[in-house]
Motif scaffolding. Structure first.
Motif, short mmCIF file in Angstrom:
data_model
loop_
_atom_site.label_atom_id
_atom_site.label_comp_id
_atom_site.label_asym_id
_atom_site.label_seq_id
_atom_site.Cartn_x
_atom_site.Cartn_y
_atom_site.Cartn_z
N ASN A 1 0.85 -1.19 0.00
CA ASN A 1 0.00 0.00 0.00
C ASN A 1 0.88 1.24 0.00
OD1 ASN A 1 -2.81 -1.37 0.86
ND2 ASN A 1 -1.14 -2.30 2.00
N TYR A 2 0.69 2.10 -1.00
CA TYR A 2 1.50 3.30 -1.17
C TYR A 2 0.76 4.50 -0.58
CZ TYR A 2 4.48 0.60 -4.31
OH TYR A 2 5.34 -0.35 -4.83
N PHE A 3 1.49 5.32 0.18
CA PHE A 3 0.88 6.46 0.85
C PHE A 3 1.54 7.76 0.40
CE2 PHE A 3 -0.36 2.94 3.45
CZ PHE A 3 -1.61 3.30 3.95
N GLU A 4 0.73 8.63 -0.21
CA GLU A 4 1.22 9.96 -0.54
C GLU A 4 1.25 10.80 0.74
OE1 GLU A 4 -0.84 11.79 -3.76
OE2 GLU A 4 -1.04 9.90 -4.87
N PHE A 5 2.08 11.86 0.72
CA PHE A 5 2.31 12.53 2.00
C PHE A 5 1.10 13.27 2.56
CE2 PHE A 5 3.11 16.79 0.32
CZ PHE A 5 3.63 16.56 -0.94
N TYR A 6 0.13 13.63 1.72
CA TYR A 6 -1.06 14.27 2.29
C TYR A 6 -1.84 13.30 3.16
CZ TYR A 6 -4.20 11.85 -0.95
OH TYR A 6 -4.90 10.87 -1.63
N SER A 7 -1.66 11.99 2.90
CA SER A 7 -2.44 10.99 3.64
C SER A 7 -1.78 10.58 4.95
CB SER A 7 -2.66 9.75 2.77
OG SER A 7 -1.44 9.11 2.47
N ILE A 8 -0.52 10.96 5.18
CA ILE A 8 0.11 10.62 6.46
C ILE A 8 0.45 11.88 7.26
CG2 ILE A 8 1.04 8.42 5.65
CD1 ILE A 8 3.77 9.74 5.44
N VAL A 9 -0.10 13.01 6.84
CA VAL A 9 0.21 14.24 7.55
C VAL A 9 -0.51 14.30 8.91
CG1 VAL A 9 -1.63 15.70 6.59
CG2 VAL A 9 0.56 16.72 7.20
N GLU A 10 -1.63 13.60 9.05
CA GLU A 10 -2.36 13.59 10.32
C GLU A 10 -1.77 12.59 11.31
OE1 GLU A 10 -4.69 15.32 11.68
OE2 GLU A 10 -5.22 16.61 10.00
N ARG A 11 -1.20 11.52 10.79
CA ARG A 11 -0.67 10.47 11.66
C ARG A 11 0.27 9.58 10.86
NH1 ARG A 11 -5.68 9.67 10.05
NH2 ARG A 11 -6.59 10.70 11.86
N ASN A 12 1.24 9.01 11.56
CA ASN A 12 2.12 8.04 10.91
C ASN A 12 1.38 6.73 10.71
OD1 ASN A 12 4.46 7.06 9.78
ND2 ASN A 12 5.67 7.13 11.66
N ILE A 13 1.94 5.83 9.91
CA ILE A 13 1.23 4.59 9.59
C ILE A 13 1.71 3.39 10.38
CG2 ILE A 13 0.61 5.35 7.27
CD1 ILE A 13 2.92 3.71 6.17
N SER A 14 2.84 3.53 11.08
CA SER A 14 3.39 2.40 11.82
C SER A 14 4.50 2.91 12.73
CB SER A 14 3.95 1.35 10.84
OG SER A 14 4.08 0.10 11.47
N PRO A 15 4.78 2.22 13.83
CA PRO A 15 5.92 2.64 14.66
C PRO A 15 7.24 2.40 13.93
CG PRO A 15 5.04 0.54 15.43
CD PRO A 15 4.09 1.05 14.37
#
Length: 326
Positions: A155-169
């Motif tokens: 799953n690819y994440f553009e940076f607008y989609s991880i600006v609210e929270r990270n996806i994993s520790p």
């Protein structure tokens, strides 16, 4: 490709041996393991030294910092010291699945566009027993990852989609030397290092989540970030003031990060400016929650796309001052 593992330790004697065992017993062995102890006083450093000597691990090294640096600077120094084409980040208290390095390195070698790869995690307690967690709607990966779309294998994440929270520790992350080099040049020690690394990778669509649990993430009193399963209104109200202060700091750090990205990635300047504007509007809302500041947020597509339904409802309660009534 050369594979490095970097491990940060600090007063982790209770669990460190299980983590070291899980690295030593990988199906694909790392070419180097670099461990930096951040001034432990409980015998962690001595235990690791003895572990390396006893197991004849000639490609493992451990060093003790002269003074306590904190986790951000300790990982920064670890990454500076790593020589690998692929670098795995490790905490001191988790346990890796036996094929974690093999599977993640294979993905990165086959898909050269991948710059940071984050694997799925499962939860364990202090006795290494599995911990069950109820997932929130549209959340995955022990409630770390939010996605409105069902997850694929990759799953690819553009940076607008991880600006609210990270996806994993960060302990579930592997990065390329390319991202490491950029990180060393621009990291400002504001945001957590793992989030900053994923944001760098996402600027070239290289931030990826591997939907396979390859890490047992140990729960104890100091590392429960993102894991809570209490999402009740009462819990939200009780924690509001602390959360508000934390969010103000977090958005200030994000704004500073995007100021850096704006200068370093001119091709993305238009979108980084757009997200920076969104972050500034969100920060204004957290500083002064009013209907006026909330309505400005609704003009941003990022808010509509990345905020959860619960989050939007809560923002309205706060803007209308109903949280105090509740």
């Amino acid at each position: 490709m050369v594979v490095s593992v970097v491990v940060a330790t600090y007063n982790g004697k209770q669990f460190i041996k299980k983590q070291l065992d899980s690295i030593r017993n990988q199906s694909r062995q790392p070419d180097e393991v670099i461990i930096k102890d951040d001034g432990s006083t409980d015998g962690t450093f001595e235990l690791v030294e003895e572990y390396i000597r006893k197991n004849l691990l000639n490609n493992w090294i451990v060093e003790k910092n002269r003074q306590n640096l904190g986790y951000k600077k300790n990982f920064f120094e670890l990454l500076k010291a790593a020589h690998g084409d692929i670098i795995f980040l490790s905490d001191q208290d988790d346990e890796w699945a036996p094929k974690k390095i093999e599977k993640m390195a294979e993905v990165m070698e086959k898909n050269t566009e991948v710059k940071t790869l984050n694997c799925g995690i499962s939860l364990i307690d202090g006795q290494s027993k599995k911990v069950k967690l109820d997932l929130r709607k549209n959340f995955y990966n022990a409630n770390f990852l939010y996605s409105k779309n069902p997850l694929k294998d990759l799953n690819y994440f553009e940076f607008y989609s991880i600006v609210e929270r990270n996806i994993s520790p960060g302990c579930a992350m592997a990065i390329t030397s390319e991202v490491k080099d950029e990180f060393i040049k621009i990291y400002d020690f504001g945001l957590p290092h793992d989030w900053f690394l994923n944001l760098i990778a996402s600027l070239t669509n290289g931030c990826v989540f591997l939907n396979e649990e390859l890490l047992n993430y140990r729960l104890h009193g100091e590392n429960t970030l993102g894991i809570s399963d209490d999402w009740s209104a009462t819990s939200k109200i009780d924690s509001f003031e602390k959360d508000r202060k934390d969010k103000i700091v977090e958005y200030q750090q994000l704004i500073q990060a995007f100021t850096i990205f704006e200068g370093r990635f001119p091709k993305n300047k238009k979108i980084t400016l757009k997200i920076k504007n969104y972050l500034e509007l969100h920060l204004a809302f957290y500083k002064k929650a009013q209907i006026r500041t909330l309505l400005k947020l609704y003009t941003c597509s990022q808010y509509l796309e990345t905020s959860t339904f619960r989050g939007k409802v809560w923002d309205w309660l706060v803007a209308l001052k109903l949280n105090k009534f509740l």
